[in-house]
Design a protein around this motif. Structure first.
Motif, PDB file in Angstrom:
ATOM      1  N   LYS A   1      65.534  -7.060  30.458  1.00 17.89           N
ATOM      2  CA  LYS A   1      65.752  -6.211  29.287  1.00 17.89           C
ATOM      3  C   LYS A   1      65.545  -4.748  29.657  1.00 17.89           C
ATOM      4  CE  LYS A   1      63.558  -7.441  25.479  1.00 17.89           C
ATOM      5  NZ  LYS A   1      62.490  -7.540  24.444  1.00 17.89           N
ATOM      6  N   ASN A   2      66.464  -3.887  29.185  1.00 15.32           N
ATOM      7  CA  ASN A   2      66.281  -2.446  29.341  1.00 15.32           C
ATOM      8  C   ASN A   2      66.951  -1.744  28.163  1.00 15.32           C
ATOM      9  OD1 ASN A   2      69.095  -1.866  29.954  1.00 15.32           O
ATOM     10  ND2 ASN A   2      68.722  -2.669  32.009  1.00 15.32           N
ATOM     11  N   PRO A   3      66.627  -0.473  27.923  1.00 16.29           N
ATOM     12  CA  PRO A   3      67.148   0.234  26.743  1.00 16.29           C
ATOM     13  C   PRO A   3      68.674   0.263  26.655  1.00 16.29           C
ATOM     14  CG  PRO A   3      65.324   1.452  27.692  1.00 16.29           C
ATOM     15  CD  PRO A   3      65.633   0.342  28.650  1.00 16.29           C
ATOM     16  N   ASP A   4      69.361   0.408  27.777  1.00 15.70           N
ATOM     17  CA  ASP A   4      70.825   0.447  27.746  1.00 15.70           C
ATOM     18  C   ASP A   4      71.408  -0.887  27.299  1.00 15.70           C
ATOM     19  OD1 ASP A   4      70.978   3.087  28.546  1.00 15.70           O
ATOM     20  OD2 ASP A   4      71.094   2.597  30.688  1.00 15.70           O
ATOM     21  N   ARG A   5      70.861  -1.971  27.806  1.00 16.20           N
ATOM     22  CA  ARG A   5      71.356  -3.291  27.411  1.00 16.20           C
ATOM     23  C   ARG A   5      71.033  -3.589  25.948  1.00 16.20           C
ATOM     24  NH1 ARG A   5      69.441  -6.575  32.866  1.00 16.20           N
ATOM     25  NH2 ARG A   5      71.205  -5.934  34.187  1.00 16.20           N
ATOM     26  N   GLU A   6      69.878  -3.096  25.479  1.00 15.66           N
ATOM     27  CA  GLU A   6      69.486  -3.342  24.093  1.00 15.66           C
ATOM     28  C   GLU A   6      70.419  -2.655  23.092  1.00 15.66           C
ATOM     29  OE1 GLU A   6      64.956  -4.166  23.365  1.00 15.66           O
ATOM     30  OE2 GLU A   6      65.122  -2.401  24.655  1.00 15.66           O
ATOM     31  N   LYS A   7      71.166  -1.680  23.544  1.00 18.44           N
ATOM     32  CA  LYS A   7      72.153  -1.034  22.671  1.00 18.44           C
ATOM     33  C   LYS A   7      73.373  -1.925  22.453  1.00 18.44           C
ATOM     34  CE  LYS A   7      70.950   3.629  24.306  1.00 18.44           C
ATOM     35  NZ  LYS A   7      71.427   4.790  25.110  1.00 18.44           N
ATOM     36  N   VAL A   8      73.583  -2.851  23.381  1.00 21.84           N
ATOM     37  CA  VAL A   8      74.804  -3.674  23.378  1.00 21.84           C
ATOM     38  C   VAL A   8      74.564  -5.098  22.884  1.00 21.84           C
ATOM     39  CG1 VAL A   8      76.695  -4.543  24.818  1.00 21.84           C
ATOM     40  CG2 VAL A   8      75.671  -2.311  25.316  1.00 21.84           C
ATOM     41  N   ILE A   9      73.437  -5.694  23.279  1.00 21.26           N
ATOM     42  CA  ILE A   9      73.139  -7.083  22.908  1.00 21.26           C
ATOM     43  C   ILE A   9      71.691  -7.208  22.451  1.00 21.26           C
ATOM     44  CG2 ILE A   9      74.854  -8.017  24.516  1.00 21.26           C
ATOM     45  CD1 ILE A   9      72.496  -8.771  26.384  1.00 21.26           C
ATOM     46  N   ASP A  10      71.368  -8.375  21.890  1.00 25.17           N
ATOM     47  CA  ASP A  10      69.995  -8.688  21.514  1.00 25.17           C
ATOM     48  C   ASP A  10      69.396  -9.638  22.553  1.00 25.17           C
ATOM     49  OD1 ASP A  10      69.971  -7.127  19.239  1.00 25.17           O
ATOM     50  OD2 ASP A  10      70.692  -8.742  17.945  1.00 25.17           O
ATOM     51  N   PHE A  11      68.078  -9.774  22.502  1.00 28.27           N
ATOM     52  CA  PHE A  11      67.370 -10.605  23.474  1.00 28.27           C
ATOM     53  C   PHE A  11      66.432 -11.579  22.772  1.00 28.27           C
ATOM     54  CE2 PHE A  11      68.572  -6.809  25.738  1.00 28.27           C
ATOM     55  CZ  PHE A  11      68.913  -7.255  27.005  1.00 28.27           C
ATOM     56  N   SER A  12      66.255 -12.724  23.408  1.00 26.89           N
ATOM     57  CA  SER A  12      65.294 -13.714  22.928  1.00 26.89           C
ATOM     58  C   SER A  12      63.895 -13.321  23.387  1.00 26.89           C
ATOM     59  CB  SER A  12      65.640 -15.080  23.520  1.00 26.89           C
ATOM     60  OG  SER A  12      65.352 -15.087  24.919  1.00 26.89           O
ATOM     61  N   LEU A  13      62.946 -14.206  23.131  1.00 28.38           N
ATOM     62  CA  LEU A  13      61.647 -14.116  23.778  1.00 28.38           C
ATOM     63  C   LEU A  13      61.846 -14.356  25.281  1.00 28.38           C
ATOM     64  CD1 LEU A  13      59.557 -16.336  21.315  1.00 28.38           C
ATOM     65  CD2 LEU A  13      59.476 -13.835  21.494  1.00 28.38           C
ATOM     66  N   PRO A  14      60.953 -13.884  26.138  1.00 24.11           N
ATOM     67  CA  PRO A  14      61.096 -14.172  27.571  1.00 24.11           C
ATOM     68  C   PRO A  14      60.971 -15.669  27.848  1.00 24.11           C
ATOM     69  CG  PRO A  14      58.958 -13.183  27.115  1.00 24.11           C
ATOM     70  CD  PRO A  14      59.756 -13.076  25.854  1.00 24.11           C
ATOM     71  N   TYR A  15      61.759 -16.153  28.803  1.00 22.76           N
ATOM     72  CA  TYR A  15      61.718 -17.583  29.123  1.00 22.76           C
ATOM     73  C   TYR A  15      61.366 -17.852  30.586  1.00 22.76           C
ATOM     74  CZ  TYR A  15      66.223 -17.117  31.508  1.00 22.76           C
ATOM     75  OH  TYR A  15      67.212 -16.735  32.372  1.00 22.76           O
ATOM     76  N   ALA A  16      61.463 -16.819  31.431  1.00 20.94           N
ATOM     77  CA  ALA A  16      61.179 -17.033  32.854  1.00 20.94           C
ATOM     78  C   ALA A  16      60.456 -15.829  33.434  1.00 20.94           C
ATOM     79  CB  ALA A  16      62.472 -17.276  33.630  1.00 20.94           C
ATOM     80  N   PRO A  17      59.468 -16.079  34.281  1.00 16.21           N
ATOM     81  CA  PRO A  17      58.784 -14.964  34.932  1.00 16.21           C
ATOM     82  C   PRO A  17      59.619 -14.411  36.074  1.00 16.21           C
ATOM     83  CG  PRO A  17      57.882 -17.034  35.699  1.00 16.21           C
ATOM     84  CD  PRO A  17      58.899 -17.382  34.651  1.00 16.21           C
ATOM     85  N   PHE A  18      59.724 -13.113  36.135  1.00 11.18           N
ATOM     86  CA  PHE A  18      60.409 -12.439  37.232  1.00 11.18           C
ATOM     87  C   PHE A  18      59.539 -11.237  37.554  1.00 11.18           C
ATOM     88  CE2 PHE A  18      63.598 -10.045  39.537  1.00 11.18           C
ATOM     89  CZ  PHE A  18      64.363 -11.022  40.146  1.00 11.18           C
ATOM     90  N   TYR A  19      58.891 -11.265  38.683  1.00  9.06           N
ATOM     91  CA  TYR A  19      57.890 -10.242  38.940  1.00  9.06           C
ATOM     92  C   TYR A  19      57.671 -10.035  40.437  1.00  9.06           C
ATOM     93  CZ  TYR A  19      55.139 -14.519  39.486  1.00  9.06           C
ATOM     94  OH  TYR A  19      54.706 -15.767  39.869  1.00  9.06           O
ATOM     95  N   ASN A  20      57.037  -8.918  40.730  1.00  9.33           N
ATOM     96  CA  ASN A  20      56.543  -8.649  42.072  1.00  9.33           C
ATOM     97  C   ASN A  20      55.034  -8.821  42.045  1.00  9.33           C
ATOM     98  OD1 ASN A  20      59.081  -7.788  43.193  1.00  9.33           O
ATOM     99  ND2 ASN A  20      58.866  -5.956  41.929  1.00  9.33           N
ATOM    100  N   GLY A  21      54.502  -9.408  43.091  1.00  8.60           N
ATOM    101  CA  GLY A  21      53.066  -9.637  43.122  1.00  8.60           C
ATOM    102  C   GLY A  21      52.541  -9.716  44.534  1.00  8.60           C
ATOM    103  N   VAL A  22      51.245  -9.880  44.646  1.00  7.82           N
ATOM    104  CA  VAL A  22      50.613 -10.115  45.940  1.00  7.82           C
ATOM    105  C   VAL A  22      50.319 -11.608  46.043  1.00  7.82           C
ATOM    106  CG1 VAL A  22      48.533  -9.732  47.322  1.00  7.82           C
ATOM    107  CG2 VAL A  22      49.657  -7.805  46.192  1.00  7.82           C
ATOM    108  N   PHE A  23      50.776 -12.207  47.146  1.00 10.30           N
ATOM    109  CA  PHE A  23      50.648 -13.648  47.362  1.00 10.30           C
ATOM    110  C   PHE A  23      49.819 -13.902  48.618  1.00 10.30           C
ATOM    111  CE2 PHE A  23      54.406 -12.942  44.889  1.00 10.30           C
ATOM    112  CZ  PHE A  23      54.547 -14.048  44.063  1.00 10.30           C
ATOM    113  N   GLY A  24      49.093 -15.016  48.594  1.00 11.18           N
ATOM    114  CA  GLY A  24      48.297 -15.375  49.753  1.00 11.18           C
ATOM    115  C   GLY A  24      47.918 -16.835  49.735  1.00 11.18           C
ATOM    116  N   PRO A  25      47.239 -17.305  50.776  1.00 10.15           N
ATOM    117  CA  PRO A  25      46.863 -18.726  50.859  1.00 10.15           C
ATOM    118  C   PRO A  25      45.808 -19.093  49.829  1.00 10.15           C
ATOM    119  CG  PRO A  25      45.865 -17.469  52.639  1.00 10.15           C
ATOM    120  CD  PRO A  25      46.813 -16.538  51.955  1.00 10.15           C
ATOM    121  N   GLU A  26      45.708 -20.369  49.568  1.00  9.45           N
ATOM    122  CA  GLU A  26      44.836 -20.880  48.512  1.00  9.45           C
ATOM    123  C   GLU A  26      43.374 -20.468  48.688  1.00  9.45           C
ATOM    124  OE1 GLU A  26      43.892 -25.140  46.254  1.00  9.45           O
ATOM    125  OE2 GLU A  26      45.023 -25.104  48.135  1.00  9.45           O
ATOM    126  N   GLY A  27      42.875 -20.464  49.888  1.00 15.42           N
ATOM    127  CA  GLY A  27      41.460 -20.205  50.105  1.00 15.42           C
ATOM    128  C   GLY A  27      41.034 -18.753  49.997  1.00 15.42           C
TER     129      GLY A  27
END
Length: 264
Positions: free
Chosen positions: A107-133
């Motif tokens: 979702k961004n302001p330009d797209r919101e001028k053209v269409i509507d959006f639902s609630l979020p359904y999927a995570p899309f993100y940048n993060g820091v990842f590492g081993p379980e321990g």
């Protein structure tokens, strides 16, 4: 004079009511049309795994495909999947070729001028990842740690903003280099996107990149035509129910190799 005023006022009210009727009817058009046709036409990706791709059996597969099927089931109709690209997915919606866009759409302001959006359904993100321990819950705990990242990427820029001066950030020229550095033990952690992490997890390596904390969050939404209030409300109700009963979490685990983030 008073009678004439009342008459004029009543006429104005009636006229206003008549003007509102087409708007109300339009708001019901998409949902009614889908229900009557018994088919939900959904724009989906075909070249962006794990959200959408073509499997060995030549059938579409992925997070967005499962989401389209989940919404169709909630509407009590069949699904017609329409492969799209990033460039044509919104035009397909606005010209009526599809009823919904479920194609890793942010979702961004330009797209919101053209269409509507639902609630979020999927995570899309940048993060820091590492081993379980390895216990890391925020950027301040990167002090003294070796972190790999792809040079010039969004996660590189965002990591630079939050990493303490004592963090040893090693930059690689592409995602493959960053991934290899993590799997071979050259770095303790990686800053990358959840899609890249999911691709690593799919190969089931001995050293698994598990999310430690988010750097930047930009979830995916269902794209819906402007003014389709009834359809939007119904889609949101289906997403809310899927969150509550664990269906959405199951889809995330299947395709992203991890449950939905706690903050989702």
């Amino acid at each position: 004079m008073k009678t004439m005023l009342n008459s004029a006022l009543k006429s104005a009210v009636v006229a206003l009511s008549l003007l509102c009727l087409p708007v109300v009817a339009h708001a019901q058009d998409a949902l009614e049309s889908i229900t009557k046709a018994g088919v939900l036409k959904v724009a989906v990706p075909q070249d962006f795994p794990p959200f959408g791709s073509v499997g060995p059996d030549m059938k579409p597969r992925g997070y967005d495909i499962d989401m389209a099927e989940l919404i169709a089931k909630g509407l009590g109709v069949k699904t017609e999947l329409v492969p799209v690209t990033s460039a044509n997915r919104i035009p397909y919606l606005t010209t009526g070729k599809v009823d919904l866009v479920i194609s890793s759409l942010g979702k961004n302001p330009d797209r919101e001028k053209v269409i509507d959006f639902s609630l979020p359904y999927a995570p899309f993100y940048n993060g820091v990842f590492g081993p379980e321990g390895l216990s890391i819950s925020g950027p301040e705990q990167l002090a003294g740690k070796v972190v790999g990242v792809t040079r010039g990427s969004i996660e590189d820029l965002e990591l630079t903003k939050v990493a303490p001066a004592t963090a040893d950030v090693k930059r690689y020229e592409d995602n493959n280099g960053t991934i290899s550095a993590f799997l071979s033990g050259q770095v303790e952690l990686v800053a990358t996107g959840n899609v890249v992490a999911a691709a690593i997890l799919e190969k089931n390596p001995p050293k698994k990149p598990l999310l430690k904390f988010l750097i930047k969050n930009s979830p995916n939404y269902v794209g819906i035509n402007k003014g389709e209030t009834a359809l939007t409300e119904k889609v949101n109700a289906i997403i809310t129910a899927a969150r509550a009963d664990g269906s959405l979490d199951a889809i995330s685990k299947t395709w992203l190799g991890a449950p939905l983030p706690a903050s989702f």
